[in-house]
Design an enzyme around this catalytic site. Structure first.
Site, PDB file in Angstrom:
ATOM      1  NE  ARG A   1     -12.229  -2.087   6.279  1.00  0.00           N
ATOM      2  CZ  ARG A   1     -12.401  -1.638   5.111  1.00  0.00           C
ATOM      3  NH1 ARG A   1     -11.918  -0.260   4.560  1.00  0.00           N
ATOM      4  NH2 ARG A   1     -13.579  -2.063   4.413  1.00  0.00           N
TER       5      ARG A   1
ATOM      6  CG  HIS B   1     -16.340  -5.359   1.213  1.00  0.00           C
ATOM      7  ND1 HIS B   1     -15.318  -5.350   2.014  1.00  0.00           N
ATOM      8  CD2 HIS B   1     -17.452  -4.772   1.496  1.00  0.00           C
ATOM      9  CE1 HIS B   1     -15.749  -4.685   3.048  1.00  0.00           C
ATOM     10  NE2 HIS B   1     -17.348  -4.189   2.820  1.00  0.00           N
TER      11      HIS B   1
END
Ligand SMILES: Cc1cc2nc3c(=O)[nH]c(=O)nc-3n(C[C@H](O)[C@H](O)[C@H](O)COP(=O)(O)OP(=O)(O)OC[C@H]3O[C@@H](n4cnc5c(N)ncnc54)[C@H](O)[C@@H]3O)c2cc1C
Ligand code: FES
Lengths: 246, 556
Positions: free
Chosen positions: B347, B327
């Site tokens: 994000r 990740h």
């Protein structure tokens, strides 16, 4: 083997005064160990040589498996925290608190009604709440636990659902409650009732389900699945990415 | 809480923020240009950990013999059983049931609920407590094409492209077409999805998605779903027997090669139990705790690839076990939370990765492998990372911009777990950015299944992170929560159907005996046993003196 320090506990080959600054002494089940100062309680246990079986789950503050009690030497206070989230302090006394399965009522959520009585009917002991606030003080998530129990007594399901939403069901509230309430199970019941019966539902989802049922996407799906890898790649890299974030 | 030298870099992040805010308001692709296929390939080849020379090695035994798989996984596949298959008494099962489910995370609970709805009795073998699982931890959300601007077909295209076109198409179709149903079913269970004022589900962007498709329940999405599933499992004590702290260590077959249950190991009494079942479902999740290539992980304590080992010894084939998902945004500072997940939702809400100069260097929502490789490049080749006092390195993830973009209070409402996590260590993410670096997150591949969740072994089903094929070599955010729900359900239904007509013959561990012979033939020494069950964090010095607490098992 390690020499004894003045307190007669193991110091791992170093005398207490030689221990590097970044190591701190902690007491695990009454025995002294030196562990890195930046350790969490969970890290300290492992550093000392414990292979944890019970008492560790997510290790990131989400599952509530590691609820723990501790004390510092000068204080009478028993403190609470998540072992995976709490940094050790010098001379901390540590012990692991095993998760004990508290009362959970068996119910059929399909048959329940989101009425003002339902929480009290399923968990009548909430009415024994003496408003001492010990549950709130024990909560490592800093939730207003007593407030949601009070809301539960009033039958305000929505309020219980929102106030308890960040609950990780570690059980510390229930472990401390003089009235033997199992707060976290009241919370999950309220949230389920809210999510199932009280939340306002929009029109988009049922419309989409109907479209799927009627086969609206079947042709398109078939078409895209029949593409060669080359054509599929082309379509993928040409797809429109310019959507708004919010 | 940040030391002064980091603050200095933060000031640069603040200086570029107004400009970056303008770009974000103009649209996601204005922030930074997404990579082309060629650029993606190049950055992956040069910087993704999977492509380093020692990342993979050839497996010498078993169904995937001759293939190159992730080295750490091969270590466990080429290891010995915890039990002596010749000595184990198979004549008197300790438990008998219709369906044995191995792994009590989200996939296991979902399978159990659908199996009992179809008339079966179930035992869940669980290593930790029910729900102590990766499923409890997902923060960002679950993908489902529920809104008019989206469709299951667009969802399909995003998944296939994100997986580099290696996904099994039938699995992707099954996933995307079933997604809206799962959303509804979970709501009817009681899941409190995030909604807008009209009651429609709010959708957020995710890496590699071309529509806003991420559904959430604040940033406790996984916990919200998992605790609902767990509560419902606990509402059926007569039909589902949960054996906690009793992981499975070996599958049992019958003399026709059908799955027939497993051997469990009581972690506390160290006793081994035999469970006889008419069908077996593996839902053991992933492998983050193998710390592949030395990476920290986001995964829970029990994510040790046990299910892969069990199924492999019984003859099931693995798919895409040469790829690992890192990740992009794992925490690197403060040290206590190193490796912890910073949800992609940061994000998705507009948070931007920037380097030590406060400059953008990547499209914020590339598929995960591409995004992670870009972070690694920024910190290595370009030397634009920020070092922590303990020697880690990372780039900034600018979170304060989220409130500027979406309105004051957004971070508090949408990311309470993140706020809390950092607040515990003295950092306010509404005002300061977070320092991030890729962390070991997800097992892209697994035991190969078809769209009925079946494996090559009759009566053996697999669902969730333990399975392989759906995600190709790169899973996109939000599709694994969906995965364990969709395929957990399918596994439960199909297993319940299968047991109605199956007759289990004589129980056997011959497959383990055969596997041991194969190990011997290629000369693999007897120093490693698997499944691993629990990782070991005891320091070397202490370990050397612990002569009796190795996890070898009592029959060795
Ligand atoms: C921090 C984090 C955040 C994530 N965020 C997202 C997200 O936002 N969206 C998304 O889609 N996905 C996300 N994921 C991925 C997703 O949560 C998982 O892939 C998914 O939940 C896996 O479900 P599962 O049921 O297959 O496995 P798990 O939920 O991991 O359950 C497996 C269970 O089996 C147990 N087990 C293991 N071995 C044995 C054995 N030998 N015997 C018995 N039991 C055993 C394990 O202890 C565990 O309890 C995230 C993952 C993590 C770790
Ligand atoms: S181990 Fe899950 S909260 Fe600490």
């Amino acid at each position: 083997m390690a020499k004894s320090s003045s307190r007669g506990t193991r110091t791992r080959k170093k005398k207490a005064d030689e221990v590097p600054k970044e190591m701190v002494p902690v007491y695990i089940m009454g025995k002294r160990y030196f562990v890195p100062a930046a350790s969490t309680i969970m890290g300290a246990l492992e550093y000392a040589g414990y292979q944890i079986k019970r008492g560790a789950g997510c290790r990131e503050g989400f599952c509530g498996a590691c609820a723990t009690v501790y004390r510092t030497p000068k204080s009478y206070k028993i403190q609470y925290g998540l072992a995976c989230q709490t940094v050790v302090e010098p001379d901390m006394y540590l012990a692991q608190l095993p998760f004990f399965p508290a009362l959970k009522k068996v119910y059929d959520i399909e048959k329940l009604k989101p009425s003002t009585e339902v929480l009290s009917a399923i968990y009548p002991e909430i009415n024994r709440c003496v408003a001492c606030n010990t549950c709130t003080k024990a909560c490592p998530q800093e939730l207003e636990v007593m407030d949601y129990i009070q809301a539960a007594i009033r039958g305000d399901i929505e309020k219980v659902a929102h106030l308890s939403f960040d609950c990780i069901m570690c059980g510390l509230c229930a472990a401390r409650c003089p009235a033997e309430i199992v707060h976290y199970n009241v919370g999950i019941l309220a949230r389920r009732l809210y999510g199932k019966y009280l939340a306002k539902l929009g029109e988009y989802l049922p419309a989409r389900l109907k479209e799927i049922e009627e086969g609206k996407f079947d042709e398109e799906m078939k078409e895209i699945m029949s593409l060669s890898r080359e054509k599929l790649e082309k379509r993928y890299y040409e797809r429109d990415l310019d959507f708004q974030i919010t | 809480m940040y030391p002064e030298y980091m603050r200095e870099s933060i000031r640069k992040v603040e200086a570029t923020r107004p400009k970056r805010l303008e770009l974000a308001k103009a649209g996601l692709s204005k922030v930074f240009k997404p990579m082309t296929e060629e650029e993606r390939d190049e950055v992956l080849r040069k910087f993704h950990p999977d492509y380093t020379p020692d990342a993979r090695r050839e497996v010498r035994v078993g169904p995937n013999k001759g293939e190159k798989l992730t080295s750490k996984v091969v270590d466990l596949l080429e290891a010995h059983s915890r039990i002596d298959p010749k000595k184990f008494d198979l004549s008197a099962p300790d438990y008998e049931t219709d369906i044995l489910i191995i792994g009590g995370g989200g996939g296991g609970c979902m399978a159990a609920l659908w199996a009992i709805q179809n008339g079966a009795k179930v035992i869940i073998s669980q290593k930790l407590r029910l729900g102590d699982a990766n499923s409890m931890m997902s923060q960002g959300g679950m993908q489902a094409a529920v809104n008019p601007h989206d469709s299951p077909v667009i969802h399909y295209l995003d998944i296939i492209g994100g997986g580099h076109f290696d996904n099994k198409p039938e699995l992707v179709k099954t996933l995307t077409m079933n997604a809206p149903f799962i959303v509804k079913w979970l709501q009817q269970l009681g899941v409190m999805w995030d909604r807008d004022e009209n009651g429609n589900l709010t959708t957020k962007a995710g890496g590699g998605t071309s529509r806003r498709r991420m559904l959430s329940a604040r940033d406790y999405t996984g916990a919200e779903i998992m605790r609902n599933l767990r509560d419902e499992v606990r509402n059926h004590p007569d039909e589902i027997d949960v054996l906690e702290f009793n992981p499975a260590v070996e599958l049992v077959l019958d003399d026709e090669g059908k799955a027939a249950g497993a051997i469990l190991y009581n972690l506390e009494t160290e006793e081994y139990y035999l469970v006889k079942a008419k069908a077996t479902i593996i839902t053991t999740g992933g492998f983050g705790r193998l710390h592949i290539k030395g990476f920290a992980t986001t995964n829970h304590y029990g994510a040790t690839a046990d299910g892969l080992v069990l199924a492999y010894r019984a003859g099931a084939k693995l798919l895409y076990m040469d790829s690992v998902q890192y990740h992009p945004t794992g925490a690197v500072y403060p040290e206590q939370i190193a490796g912890f997940l910073i949800t992609e939702k940061v994000r998705g809400l507009g948070g931007q990765p920037v380097n030590k100069h406060g400059e953008l260097f990547v499209f914020p929502l590339e598929p995960r492998d591409v995004e992670a490789a870009n972070f690694i490049r920024e910190c290595t080749e370009r030397d634009n990372g920020i070092k922590t006092p303990s020697g880690r390195v990372g780039v900034w993830l600018d979170s304060p911009i989220i409130d500027m973009l979406n309105g004051e209070g957004t971070i508090h409402n949408a990311l309470p777990a993140m706020v809390r996590q950092f607040h515990r260590f003295g950092i306010d993410i509404t005002k300061e950015p977070m320092l991030v670096y890729p962390t070991l997150h997800y097992q892209n591949g697994g035991i190969e299944i078809n769209e009925r969740a079946e494996t090559s072994i009759p009566g053996l089903y697999v669902a969730g992170e333990a399975s392989g094929g759906l995600h190709g070599r790169n899973r996109l955010m939000g599709n694994s929560v969906l995965d364990y729900n969709v395929f957990g359900k399918i596994a439960g239904i199909n297993a319940a159907e299968y047991i109605k007509s199956v007759k289990i013959g004589k129980l056997t561990l011959q497959h383990v005996i055969d596997f041991e012979r194969e190990l011997k033939e290629v000369g693999i020494p007897k120093d490693v046993v698997s499944p691993m069950i629990l990782p070991d964090y005891i320091p070397e010095g202490v370990k050397k003196k612990q002569l009796t607490t190795e996890w070898h098992g009592t029959l060795m």
